[in-house]
Enzyme design. Sequence first.
Site, PDB file in Angstrom:
ATOM      1  N   TRP A 247       0.828  -1.210   0.000  1.00 17.46           N
ATOM      2  CA  TRP A 247       0.000   0.000   0.000  1.00 17.46           C
ATOM      3  C   TRP A 247       0.863   1.261   0.000  1.00 17.46           C
ATOM      4  O   TRP A 247       0.510   2.269  -0.614  1.00 17.46           O
ATOM      5  CB  TRP A 247      -0.909   0.000   1.230  1.00 17.46           C
ATOM      6  CG  TRP A 247      -1.676   1.272   1.412  1.00 17.46           C
ATOM      7  CD1 TRP A 247      -2.846   1.634   0.793  1.00 17.46           C
ATOM      8  CD2 TRP A 247      -1.332   2.366   2.270  1.00 17.46           C
ATOM      9  NE1 TRP A 247      -3.237   2.868   1.205  1.00 17.46           N
ATOM     10  CE2 TRP A 247      -2.335   3.348   2.112  1.00 17.46           C
ATOM     11  CE3 TRP A 247      -0.285   2.608   3.158  1.00 17.46           C
ATOM     12  CZ2 TRP A 247      -2.306   4.550   2.809  1.00 17.46           C
ATOM     13  CZ3 TRP A 247      -0.263   3.799   3.849  1.00 17.46           C
ATOM     14  CH2 TRP A 247      -1.270   4.748   3.668  1.00 17.46           C
ATOM     15  N   HIS A 248       2.027   1.183   0.646  1.00 16.84           N
ATOM     16  CA  HIS A 248       2.866   2.382   0.740  1.00 16.84           C
ATOM     17  C   HIS A 248       3.484   2.768  -0.593  1.00 16.84           C
ATOM     18  O   HIS A 248       3.857   3.930  -0.789  1.00 16.84           O
ATOM     19  CB  HIS A 248       3.977   2.173   1.777  1.00 16.84           C
ATOM     20  CG  HIS A 248       3.522   2.396   3.176  1.00 16.84           C
ATOM     21  ND1 HIS A 248       2.911   1.419   3.922  1.00 16.84           N
ATOM     22  CD2 HIS A 248       3.562   3.495   3.974  1.00 16.84           C
ATOM     23  CE1 HIS A 248       2.610   1.896   5.120  1.00 16.84           C
ATOM     24  NE2 HIS A 248       2.981   3.157   5.180  1.00 16.84           N
ATOM     25  N   GLY A 249       3.649   1.835  -1.490  1.00 25.14           N
ATOM     26  CA  GLY A 249       4.249   2.210  -2.766  1.00 25.14           C
ATOM     27  C   GLY A 249       4.301   1.044  -3.726  1.00 25.14           C
ATOM     28  O   GLY A 249       4.311  -0.130  -3.318  1.00 25.14           O
TER      29      GLY A 249
END
Length: 445
Positions: A247-249
């Site tokens: 989700w972060h990248g």
Amino acid sequence: MLLRLGVGGNLLLLGYCKYANFFIESISSFWTPGFSSLQVLLPLAVSFFTFQQIAYLVDSAQGKTEVHSFLDYLLFVSFFPKLTAGPIVTYGEMFPQLRHPDICRFRPENLAVGVTIFSLGLFKKVIVAEQAARYANPLFGAAFSGVHCSFFEAWGGVLAYSFQIYFDFSGYSDMAIGLARMFGFVLPENFNSPYKSRSITEFWRCWHISLSNFLKRYIYIPLGGNRQGSIRKDLNLMATMLLAGAWHGAGWAFVVWGGAHGAFLVINNIWHGWHASLAKRWSLLRGGRTYDRFACLVTFLTVSIAWVFFRAENMETAFSVLGSLFGTHGFAMPYDFQGKLNTFCNAGDLLAAMGIPFTSANDLLEKKQLVLLALMGLGVGFLPNTQQIMELSKPCLNVTASPLSSRLGFLRWWPNTPFLCITLIVFLIGFLAITQKSEFIYFRF
């Protein structure tokens, strides 16, 4: 069925906007080269408003929501202070406030509290985080260019990034909470001194708290949580953290970062199971100030090593920096350090005799950097956080920060003239230090 369609639609949009090119590049590099990337216009804050919409859909399906207007829903999703990087709010935290008579009305107390919290966040971001970035960016830039950094240079840069991301993101959260408070909204707590944590489990209860709560409520518990045995619990933890990393990248380094934290949590659970029996044999493990400080240090260093994957441009850069952290690229220190260290019982000559060279190295370690890192370490380790300073004003929902100790009681905020002057000075220092464009790290998520 409607819930699945709604959640699926949101995830499909997020997947297309954020991960389509990641999958295309991965397929091209592993199996079939030649696929060209898509021209995708990434909506601002797509990750955050997708999570909020999913939370709203699940809460509605579970009967936790009430009838309200579409405008209220739009405000819930797009409320600008928390839109781009959180905190992530739920229906129960936001909608009841919409009916409060003070919302969006001028109230001097809300303005005073909001401006104070905002000023603290601005100072953290512009003054502290930007200073730390000056020493973190050269390390990762050099590693990305193929330069092998020494052990001391790597640790100097990695610790600088640990402090940069902490002050950057907690500063943003403070600014979001402060802005919202000026309009009468109280947002949930998002940081509670995470670098004081004594375990990785405690760290995730204190870092990006609204994201941790979302992952627990809407991923970990639906997967089964800890209700189906220890092995299934560990698998659920790993799956949750892998999704958190992704989700972060859109990159394998983020997936590895999430997987590393999943592994840390599993190891922490295993250690927790052994700890009780080991503590019966060794008194040092029964707790106390020494044990707590050692546990804090181990947790902080573990989190800092994992940040390498979060910050590095790619996996090659991450492994190069990791190798430097463990000494595979030598232990060289800057030439002028030897004389300075000699002032401490001839430590410079002693280190040279032990085989540590003093050369120009890559010029990635400065004496000012060591002083700055020491001050930041003392700050995050011993100073109170924003919630503790502002505890009399009830700055956040669901506050978990412990009350400010009597020893530091003089830092407790009061709505009086001295604190008004301090707030104005802090705000002006932060505002006047804005000399160039500088994005928040979490804006890209």
